[in-house]
Design an enzyme around this catalytic site. Sequence first.
Site, PDB file in Angstrom:
ATOM      1  N   TYR A   1     -23.530 -20.050 -24.379  1.00 46.01           N
ATOM      2  CA  TYR A   1     -22.164 -20.355 -24.221  1.00 46.01           C
ATOM      3  C   TYR A   1     -21.528 -21.915 -24.014  1.00 46.01           C
ATOM      4  O   TYR A   1     -22.190 -22.607 -22.798  1.00 46.01           O
ATOM      5  CB  TYR A   1     -22.283 -19.493 -22.422  1.00 46.01           C
ATOM      6  CG  TYR A   1     -20.613 -19.921 -22.088  1.00 46.01           C
ATOM      7  CD1 TYR A   1     -19.265 -18.979 -22.622  1.00 46.01           C
ATOM      8  CD2 TYR A   1     -20.294 -20.596 -21.480  1.00 46.01           C
ATOM      9  CE1 TYR A   1     -17.674 -19.206 -21.946  1.00 46.01           C
ATOM     10  CE2 TYR A   1     -18.994 -21.199 -20.929  1.00 46.01           C
ATOM     11  CZ  TYR A   1     -17.262 -20.021 -21.026  1.00 46.01           C
ATOM     12  OH  TYR A   1     -16.011 -20.112 -21.149  1.00 46.01           O
TER      13      TYR A   1
ATOM     14  N   GLU B   1     -13.331 -22.163 -25.701  1.00 43.83           N
ATOM     15  CA  GLU B   1     -14.389 -21.395 -25.199  1.00 43.83           C
ATOM     16  C   GLU B   1     -15.442 -21.107 -27.128  1.00 43.83           C
ATOM     17  O   GLU B   1     -14.378 -20.431 -27.836  1.00 43.83           O
ATOM     18  CB  GLU B   1     -13.945 -19.966 -24.551  1.00 43.83           C
ATOM     19  CG  GLU B   1     -15.183 -19.431 -24.083  1.00 43.83           C
ATOM     20  CD  GLU B   1     -14.203 -18.444 -23.453  1.00 43.83           C
ATOM     21  OE1 GLU B   1     -14.930 -18.498 -22.319  1.00 43.83           O
ATOM     22  OE2 GLU B   1     -13.193 -17.675 -23.771  1.00 43.83           O
TER      23      GLU B   1
END
Length: 414
Positions: free
Chosen positions: A137, A225
């Site tokens: 991530y 993101e």
Amino acid sequence: MLSTLRKAASSRAKSAGQRRFLSIHEYQSMDLLGSYGIPTPKSKAAHTPEEAYTVAKTFGTDKLVIKAQVLAGGRGKGKFDNGLQGGVHLINSAEEAKEYASKMIGAKLITKQTGAAGKICNAIMIAERRTPSHEYYAAILNDRASQGPVLVTSRQGGMNIEEVAASDPDAILTTPINYKDGLSSAEAIELAGKLGFAESNKAAAAKTFQNLYTIFKDKDATQIEINPLAETDDGAVLCMDAKFGFDDNAAFRQPDIFALRDVSQEAPSEVEADKYGLNFIKLDGNIGCLVNGAGLAMATMDVLKLHGGDPANFLDVGGGATPDTVKKAFEILLADKGVKAIFINIFGGIMRCDYIAEGVIKATKELQLTIPLVVRLQGTMEKEAKKLIQESGLKIFAYDGLDEAAEKAVQVAL
């Protein structure tokens, strides 16, 4: 989005204001990443089933993925209003691409983030299928605590990062970034090592981190993101999915980015309000609110809740409202058939109370208002405003105190 993550990463303070940030579709995000040399799976958008068929033929492989392009999370677990389950599917032919596209395009996808109404799907994205050997991530955010941008990463990608942050805060790594100089090669390589990238992939991961910040700064982003950022089984480092947010205040210097705005993904009332410089966010209650100033608007909603009421919206008319913009605000409020009363709470600093009163009177007469109207006006030109209301002959409940005004609004909305 990312509220738990931000709290875990930096104990951020809550913002007192409400601002809308531009979001763009996944296929647009992929194009933007590619323009900065950031590797992604090959992908292309289509807006009709026929185009989806043609696009799928260009990949040279049958191992593909089709994704509904809707500005909401949870697409894979969502459901279309025509019965199709899931907004993300593995496909193995151009014929399947056409079939799924025919069911997705023009239908509404309902996810945990859209509410029961769902959001219209006007496009799909077809991408090559790449197999991750590990999913990470990565996100770049503005951080209030460090007063600058940070790179937030985790070895646990490909899942709900907020759940990861809540259950295992130590799994989240937060790296401050020098606003001017960005992330140095040494810092980026070190971070790639901490995350566990293979030695052969550290340089590629580090370059991705650095280029993500370049986009963040160049394009006035508020958030980038990447979930997941993957190492693939063939030794590549790829951004498999991306979400961007951009600062509305930068629209004047980012015309290429703001040209990507898809108003079909926004509430029509919010789009209409934006045309008139009104900061409007639709909620689920039955008391329409018209307030000046984000802080006062939020306090007004809190007081209504305190007295057992439920606000139907956040509406900040700002400091430069005119009688005409007040009338437009009324039109937007009244378009919501669930609104049973309107509560106007104005503190006149820059804003003149008499302008608000003129707008209220004009709107009440011209729109033939039939629902109860509660008004509280304090500050600049307050006496003149109250006189206008008193002499209008209209049934308007006028109050000086916030509590008593809110209590009355709740009472008449029942």
